[in-house]
Enzyme design. Structure first.
Site, PDB file in Angstrom:
ATOM      1  N   ASP A  15       0.840  -1.330   0.030  1.00 35.78           N
ATOM      2  CA  ASP A  15       0.042  -0.280  -0.004  1.00 35.78           C
ATOM      3  C   ASP A  15       0.846   1.167   0.076  1.00 35.78           C
ATOM      4  O   ASP A  15       0.503   2.366   0.580  1.00 35.78           O
ATOM      5  CB  ASP A  15      -0.902  -0.031   1.119  1.00 35.78           C
ATOM      6  N   LYS A  18       2.179   2.313  -4.920  1.00 34.55           N
ATOM      7  CA  LYS A  18       3.129   1.941  -6.285  1.00 34.55           C
ATOM      8  C   LYS A  18       1.974   2.310  -7.643  1.00 34.55           C
ATOM      9  O   LYS A  18       2.807   2.406  -8.760  1.00 34.55           O
ATOM     10  CB  LYS A  18       3.212   0.473  -6.038  1.00 34.55           C
ATOM     11  N   GLY A  42      -3.900  -4.197  -4.426  1.00 36.67           N
ATOM     12  CA  GLY A  42      -5.037  -3.167  -4.817  1.00 36.67           C
ATOM     13  C   GLY A  42      -4.223  -1.954  -5.246  1.00 36.67           C
ATOM     14  O   GLY A  42      -3.574  -1.232  -4.096  1.00 36.67           O
ATOM     15  N   HIS A  43      -4.050  -1.823  -6.414  1.00 32.12           N
ATOM     16  CA  HIS A  43      -3.333  -0.491  -6.949  1.00 32.12           C
ATOM     17  C   HIS A  43      -4.503   0.484  -7.374  1.00 32.12           C
ATOM     18  O   HIS A  43      -5.195   0.401  -8.154  1.00 32.12           O
ATOM     19  CB  HIS A  43      -2.251  -0.901  -8.009  1.00 32.12           C
ATOM     20  N   GLN A 228       2.225  -6.127  -3.383  1.00 29.48           N
ATOM     21  CA  GLN A 228       2.456  -6.008  -1.858  1.00 29.48           C
ATOM     22  C   GLN A 228       3.735  -5.162  -1.575  1.00 29.48           C
ATOM     23  O   GLN A 228       4.028  -4.095  -2.165  1.00 29.48           O
ATOM     24  CB  GLN A 228       2.782  -7.507  -1.416  1.00 29.48           C
TER      25      GLN A 228
END
Ligand code: IMP
Length: 434
Positions: A15, A18, A42-43, A228
């Site tokens: 988180d 990225k 989750g990007h 991650q």
């Protein structure tokens, strides 16, 4: 041959932001490649005021000319991917076989993996890992076990798939009944459902590692998009409170099928503070007003699960370890704006254990460490309007400079808000960012 390539990884517990860095770089790349993890990621990218949360599809999808690769190292969840693809198409994003390529060698997250993730976490009670419940660990376990694995290529041949699903479900049902007293899964229904996914996905499936090796030889620019964060790496993170794949830059060659020299410059993304979701050691955690303030200002709730994130001061000692591990050439510092308003800001510069200074960060030996903090002056001003480093208040400039000293790398980019435009270009040497 790799001079232009770039690898973007997280230096903390995920988180780190990225997605925004990948998005900024993607327009100058021909390929954007996911090489680790799966729908646990989750990007988030905000483009033209629209917020996109991507889980399985590489962030390059928002750029029309980019080939987006879901590499062999990914654990691929067909219903989640198809839902994500449909959502993108509804918003006018082109997602077809000419710009999204899924490796036939990627492993498939099957319903029994998600079930096992949930059942085993529930059975562990207080000792649980706090996974995202996306079936990640069980799917990678079956990859290592080999005989109970399903790969994307298997989805394309209905008879192969049916034979595998019937055999594996027989094994899983016996295990789930014995261990968790669970109801049996319906093998026929699963085989039919996943064969249908196979039909829908067929135009996207190919030999992505051959495609990438050709791109490497041809000097095409490739961006490897980490998932991650380094502290969640299966080998180098805070085991067992980690994810089940190689998420550092060391995981790129294996997870994408390219030679190690293809990584190019490695950009390490880090927040100006630390967060963690799920259980496990977090030496600088602030389970108090400071942590709550960071959580509210930083909207620190999981993109994938919505869980509140644990928040704390920056652990520069751990970030330095992660940067050294992946050979990071520069830092992208995110969410500096969240720290506005603190009178003082603390940074962890090292650990002490049993009354002694700890020389090397060791993820195996975090029990009982005490953080050594340095206290820096805070600043009151909001930073979101700042466009140059010199627009930042002096205390914020000093904080950035201290991070560079502690982590031993220049800060290339500084994030001061959610949008593409809220990024200060500082000392970057990465082509496409400068
Ligand atoms: P899993 O990857 O779902 O097995 O979860 C293992 C650990 O990694 C848990 O602590 C999760 O919260 C954490 N985790 C997995 N993916 C991410 C991510 O993308 N961001 C932050 N934490 C993650």
């Amino acid at each position: 041959m790799s001079a232009q390539n770039v690898t973007v990884i997280g230096l903390q517990w995920g988180d780190e932001g990225k997605g925004k860095v990948v998005d900024a770089l993607a327009h100058r790349c021909t390929y954007v490649v996911r090489y680790c993890g799966g729908a646990n990621a989750g990007h988030t990218v905000t483009v033209g005021g629209q917020r996109f949360a991507l889980h399985l599809i590489p962030c390059g999808i928002l750029h029309s000319h980019v080939h987006n690769i879901v590499g062999n190292g990914i654990v691929f969840d067909p219903p989640t991917a198809l839902k994500e693809i449909a959502g993108l198409r509804e918003r006018g994003v082109h997602v077809e076989g000419d710009n999204l390529h899924v490796s036939g060698a990627a492993h498939v997250v099957m319903p029994w993996h998600k079930l096992q993730d949930t059942l085993s976490e529930a059975a562990l009670g207080a000792a649980k890992i706090g996974t995202t419940a996306r079936g990640i660990g069980p799917c990678y376990s079956d990859k290592a076990a080999r005989t109970t694995a399903v790969r994307v290529a298997d989805l394309l041949d209905e008879s192969v798939l049916r034979e595998k699903v019937l055999r594996i479900v027989d094994v899983k049902n016996r295990i789930f009944a014995a261990l968790y007293d669970a109801q049996p899964l319906d093998a026929q229904a699963i085989a039919a459902e996943y064969a249908d996914y196979g039909r829908q996905l067929a135009p996207l499936v190919c030999n992505t590692s051959a495609m990438l090796r050709r791109a490497v030889l041809g000097g095409e620019r490739i961006l490897f998009e980490g998932g991650q964060g380094s502290m969640l790496d299966l080998d180098h993170g805070t085991f067992p409170f980690v994810t089940s794949s190689s998420v550092t830059a060391c995981g790129v060659p294996g997870g994408a099928g390219v030679p190690p020299c293809s990584l190019g410059q490695v950009v390490g993304v880090m927040k100006a503070y630390n967060t963690r979701v799920g259980a496990g050691p977090f030496p600088t955690e602030q389970d108090n007003d400071t942590g709550n303030r960071i959580r509210e200002r930083g909207k620190e709730y999981g993109t994938t699960t919505g869980r509140p994130r644990r928040c704390g001061w920056l652990d520069a000692f751990a970030v330095r370890y992660a940067a050294d591990l992946s050979g990071v050439s520069e830092i992208a510092l995110s969410l500096l704006d969240v720290l506005s308003g603190f009178d003082e800001i603390k940074v962890c510069v090292g650990y002490r254990k049993n009354g002694q200074d700890v020389e090397d960060f060791d993820p195996v030996g975090l029990d009982g460490v005490e953080c050594v903090y340095e206290t820096l002056p805070g600043w009151k001003e909001e930073l979101t309007g700042c466009q140059r480093f010199t627009d930042l208040p002096p205390a914020a400039q000093r904080y950035v400079t201290r991070i560079e000293e502690l982590v031993g790398r220049p800060v290339g980019l500084i994030g001061v808000g959610p949008g593409r435009e809220n990024t200060i270009i500082h000392l970057t040497r990465v082509q496409g960012l400068s």
